[in-house]
Write a protein that holds these residues in place. Sequence first.
Motif, PDB file in Angstrom:
ATOM      1  N   ILE A  46     -12.826   9.530 -14.677  1.00  0.00           N
ATOM      2  CA  ILE A  46     -12.297  10.658 -15.448  1.00  0.00           C
ATOM      3  C   ILE A  46     -11.479  11.537 -14.505  1.00  0.00           C
ATOM      4  O   ILE A  46     -12.017  12.041 -13.506  1.00  0.00           O
ATOM      5  CB  ILE A  46     -13.416  11.486 -16.105  1.00  0.00           C
ATOM      6  N   HIS A  47     -10.192  11.679 -14.801  1.00  0.00           N
ATOM      7  CA  HIS A  47      -9.320  12.585 -14.048  1.00  0.00           C
ATOM      8  C   HIS A  47      -9.050  13.804 -14.923  1.00  0.00           C
ATOM      9  O   HIS A  47      -8.313  13.716 -15.920  1.00  0.00           O
ATOM     10  CB  HIS A  47      -7.994  11.909 -13.701  1.00  0.00           C
ATOM     11  N   TRP A  48      -9.716  14.920 -14.572  1.00  0.00           N
ATOM     12  CA  TRP A  48      -9.600  16.126 -15.412  1.00  0.00           C
ATOM     13  C   TRP A  48      -9.445  17.324 -14.481  1.00  0.00           C
ATOM     14  O   TRP A  48     -10.212  17.453 -13.500  1.00  0.00           O
ATOM     15  CB  TRP A  48     -10.833  16.298 -16.273  1.00  0.00           C
TER      16      TRP A  48
ATOM     17  N   VAL B 280       0.872  -1.186   0.000  1.00  0.00           N
ATOM     18  CA  VAL B 280       0.000   0.000   0.000  1.00  0.00           C
ATOM     19  C   VAL B 280       0.897   1.220   0.000  1.00  0.00           C
ATOM     20  O   VAL B 280       1.619   1.467   0.939  1.00  0.00           O
ATOM     21  CB  VAL B 280      -0.900   0.000   1.267  1.00  0.00           C
ATOM     22  N   LYS B 281       0.874   1.970  -1.086  1.00  0.00           N
ATOM     23  CA  LYS B 281       1.813   3.107  -1.177  1.00  0.00           C
ATOM     24  C   LYS B 281       1.429   4.212  -0.197  1.00  0.00           C
ATOM     25  O   LYS B 281       2.235   4.921   0.333  1.00  0.00           O
ATOM     26  CB  LYS B 281       1.789   3.679  -2.610  1.00  0.00           C
ATOM     27  N   HIS B 282       0.108   4.375   0.046  1.00  0.00           N
ATOM     28  CA  HIS B 282      -0.293   5.454   0.965  1.00  0.00           C
ATOM     29  C   HIS B 282      -0.693   4.810   2.290  1.00  0.00           C
ATOM     30  O   HIS B 282      -1.818   4.351   2.423  1.00  0.00           O
ATOM     31  CB  HIS B 282      -1.494   6.224   0.379  1.00  0.00           C
TER      32      HIS B 282
ATOM     33  N   PRO C 120      -9.046  -1.516  -4.823  1.00  0.00           N
ATOM     34  CA  PRO C 120      -7.726  -1.913  -5.345  1.00  0.00           C
ATOM     35  C   PRO C 120      -7.367  -1.032  -6.537  1.00  0.00           C
ATOM     36  O   PRO C 120      -8.197  -0.811  -7.425  1.00  0.00           O
ATOM     37  CB  PRO C 120      -7.917  -3.374  -5.750  1.00  0.00           C
ATOM     38  N   GLU C 121      -6.150  -0.524  -6.498  1.00  0.00           N
ATOM     39  CA  GLU C 121      -5.767   0.472  -7.509  1.00  0.00           C
ATOM     40  C   GLU C 121      -4.649  -0.069  -8.372  1.00  0.00           C
ATOM     41  O   GLU C 121      -3.613  -0.491  -7.866  1.00  0.00           O
ATOM     42  CB  GLU C 121      -5.293   1.725  -6.794  1.00  0.00           C
ATOM     43  N   GLN C 122      -4.874  -0.102  -9.668  1.00  0.00           N
ATOM     44  CA  GLN C 122      -3.901  -0.566 -10.670  1.00  0.00           C
ATOM     45  C   GLN C 122      -3.571  -2.048 -10.524  1.00  0.00           C
ATOM     46  O   GLN C 122      -2.536  -2.495 -11.007  1.00  0.00           O
ATOM     47  CB  GLN C 122      -2.595   0.260 -10.596  1.00  0.00           C
TER      48      GLN C 122
ATOM     49  N   GLY D 209       0.371  12.642 -13.957  1.00  0.00           N
ATOM     50  CA  GLY D 209       0.043  13.960 -14.501  1.00  0.00           C
ATOM     51  C   GLY D 209      -0.609  14.860 -13.475  1.00  0.00           C
ATOM     52  O   GLY D 209      -0.314  16.050 -13.386  1.00  0.00           O
ATOM     53  N   GLU D 210      -1.479  14.286 -12.646  1.00  0.00           N
ATOM     54  CA  GLU D 210      -2.253  15.082 -11.680  1.00  0.00           C
ATOM     55  C   GLU D 210      -1.437  15.388 -10.419  1.00  0.00           C
ATOM     56  O   GLU D 210      -1.876  16.133  -9.556  1.00  0.00           O
ATOM     57  CB  GLU D 210      -3.554  14.363 -11.321  1.00  0.00           C
ATOM     58  N   TRP D 211      -0.223  14.817 -10.323  1.00  0.00           N
ATOM     59  CA  TRP D 211       0.660  15.081  -9.188  1.00  0.00           C
ATOM     60  C   TRP D 211       1.781  16.055  -9.535  1.00  0.00           C
ATOM     61  O   TRP D 211       2.711  16.249  -8.737  1.00  0.00           O
ATOM     62  CB  TRP D 211       1.250  13.760  -8.674  1.00  0.00           C
ATOM     63  N   ILE D 212       1.696  16.708 -10.675  1.00  0.00           N
ATOM     64  CA  ILE D 212       2.827  17.526 -11.138  1.00  0.00           C
ATOM     65  C   ILE D 212       3.155  18.653 -10.167  1.00  0.00           C
ATOM     66  O   ILE D 212       4.334  18.969  -9.941  1.00  0.00           O
ATOM     67  CB  ILE D 212       2.558  18.070 -12.566  1.00  0.00           C
TER      68      ILE D 212
ATOM     69  N   LYS E 121     -12.653  17.693  -7.441  1.00  0.00           N
ATOM     70  CA  LYS E 121     -11.491  18.423  -6.917  1.00  0.00           C
ATOM     71  C   LYS E 121     -10.421  17.397  -6.589  1.00  0.00           C
ATOM     72  O   LYS E 121     -10.662  16.497  -5.776  1.00  0.00           O
ATOM     73  CB  LYS E 121     -11.843  19.216  -5.648  1.00  0.00           C
ATOM     74  N   HIS E 122      -9.266  17.523  -7.201  1.00  0.00           N
ATOM     75  CA  HIS E 122      -8.183  16.596  -6.913  1.00  0.00           C
ATOM     76  C   HIS E 122      -7.244  17.231  -5.896  1.00  0.00           C
ATOM     77  O   HIS E 122      -7.580  18.247  -5.282  1.00  0.00           O
ATOM     78  CB  HIS E 122      -7.457  16.201  -8.210  1.00  0.00           C
ATOM     79  N   HIS E 123      -6.071  16.655  -5.694  1.00  0.00           N
ATOM     80  CA  HIS E 123      -5.190  17.135  -4.626  1.00  0.00           C
ATOM     81  C   HIS E 123      -4.716  18.572  -4.834  1.00  0.00           C
ATOM     82  O   HIS E 123      -4.286  19.221  -3.876  1.00  0.00           O
ATOM     83  CB  HIS E 123      -3.954  16.240  -4.500  1.00  0.00           C
ATOM     84  N   ASP E 124      -4.780  19.069  -6.068  1.00  0.00           N
ATOM     85  CA  ASP E 124      -4.299  20.448  -6.295  1.00  0.00           C
ATOM     86  C   ASP E 124      -5.329  21.471  -5.818  1.00  0.00           C
ATOM     87  O   ASP E 124      -5.113  22.680  -5.922  1.00  0.00           O
ATOM     88  CB  ASP E 124      -3.944  20.669  -7.775  1.00  0.00           C
TER      89      ASP E 124
ATOM     90  N   TRP F 291     -13.957   9.082  -2.245  1.00  0.00           N
ATOM     91  CA  TRP F 291     -12.977   9.794  -1.419  1.00  0.00           C
ATOM     92  C   TRP F 291     -11.578   9.364  -1.830  1.00  0.00           C
ATOM     93  O   TRP F 291     -11.406   8.270  -2.398  1.00  0.00           O
ATOM     94  CB  TRP F 291     -13.176   9.436   0.053  1.00  0.00           C
ATOM     95  N   ASP F 292     -10.546  10.204  -1.475  1.00  0.00           N
ATOM     96  CA  ASP F 292      -9.215   9.736  -1.839  1.00  0.00           C
ATOM     97  C   ASP F 292      -8.142  10.248  -0.884  1.00  0.00           C
ATOM     98  O   ASP F 292      -8.141  11.420  -0.523  1.00  0.00           O
ATOM     99  CB  ASP F 292      -8.870  10.172  -3.266  1.00  0.00           C
ATOM    100  N   VAL F 293      -7.211   9.363  -0.528  1.00  0.00           N
ATOM    101  CA  VAL F 293      -6.005   9.634   0.254  1.00  0.00           C
ATOM    102  C   VAL F 293      -6.313  10.431   1.523  1.00  0.00           C
ATOM    103  O   VAL F 293      -6.205  11.653   1.542  1.00  0.00           O
ATOM    104  CB  VAL F 293      -4.928  10.350  -0.595  1.00  0.00           C
TER     105      VAL F 293
END
Length: 431
Positions: free
Chosen positions: A40-42, A8-10, A249-251, A61-64, A109-112, A208-210
């Motif tokens: 959709i991640h936009w 689990v990375k997180h 489960p992710e990826q 891309g979304e973690w830049i 709304k993503h982490h940014d 929800w995320d992280v």
Amino acid sequence: MTNGDVPVKHPAVKKNIAKHAVVETSRMAWWSKARFGMFIHWGVYSVPAGVYDGKKMPGLGEWIMHDGKIPVDTYQAYAKDFNPTAYDPEKWVQLAKATGVKYIVITTKHHDGFAMFDSKASDWNIVKRTPYGKDVIKMLADACRKYGMKLGFYYSQANDWNNPGGAAAGGHWDKKQDGSFDTYLDKVAIPQIKEILNNYGDVAELWWDVPTDMTKERAAKITPLLKDHPNIITNNRLGGDVQGDLETPEQYIPATGIPGRYWETCMTMNDTWGFKTYDDHWKSSKTLIRNLIDIASKGGNYLLNVGPKSTGEFPEQSVERLKDMGAWMKVNSEAIYGTTASPFKKLTWGRVTTKELPNGNTILYLHVFDWPANHDLIVPGLKNKTISATVLATGSSLEIRGVNEGLSLALYGSALDQNATVIKLQIKGKP
Ligand code: JFZ
């Protein structure tokens, strides 16, 4: 720490598998039958699209902003170039339907911290800060309602690298992050969660995320917001040990599913969720179709991601794969929708999905990835139980023979589908 299949990375996202059996409830019925959704991640990250300061960034891309340690002011300047004039949500929804997708989950709304909707809780949003100036979530919700597509929302409840006080998983790097996390929750996250729950019609799923820094007490400030929305399906990533309805489960595809829990494997088509101009590790359409089959054969749902460009268009490579999946689903979707897991442990030639019939008989859909060279497909333990066997796409019958290790099906002369040939096997009673 692992969750059985991959580390689990997180660490904040803990596995909390309930031990109870999956009790099908009416609120989960549509979801269980769906088997196939589109992620959709936009966001404004589609403007840099993986490139910062002239360098191709290696991560997601979304973690830049995080990976490039981009100062808040520098990152927020990207919004001035975010003008998705080619955005056509009806086209997106029609393509999703043609692909065979039954629901869409989009990042609101993503982490940014950038809200893709008209939020009164933070001006850092698409209406206030971009030349486009429109609420793309409202536009998508209207299109989904028009075409009968269920719509869910992803919301990064803790990580927020722009609104002061938001958690900044991986470390703070800019003065604007010196607010308090609880102030961020009270002033931004909770009001925005109310906005996405109440302003866009029915919400099918809340992703929800992280849950960085999300204690039980903090999670307890959020869960009551759902009490007026009892049908919304939620996942296990809110934090504070809140289980939600879904494991996520992710990826990866859990080798034996996740007994006792509903689960949804989310995956990208390439190596990033948010669009990157140069990510070229695209999985083949055949791989994506076989992932869908593998997941369904283990009783899960496939949430397959598309990362739109800053123009508002899906990447060409995504469109190509969605169309290929749609062509396969056009003739084989009954072997996916409304099915349950395989009764067999492991088969050398492919996977099986199951459908129990009201009359007590069973349909087994045999998804043949690799037809044996001698044409004999052995299905274990079904001797004397078979009623019929046909190729789903063509209706052509198969010769059936009983052999020691079970039932042998012979297929001669029919065109084998490179993605997966599906045999519809009707049997008496249960396998
Ligand atoms: C999270 C996000 O950080 C990512 O940007 C994307 O939105 C993805 C769907 O979700 O990524 C995660 C979250 C949890 C784990 C790994 C990546 N985990 O628990 O291993």
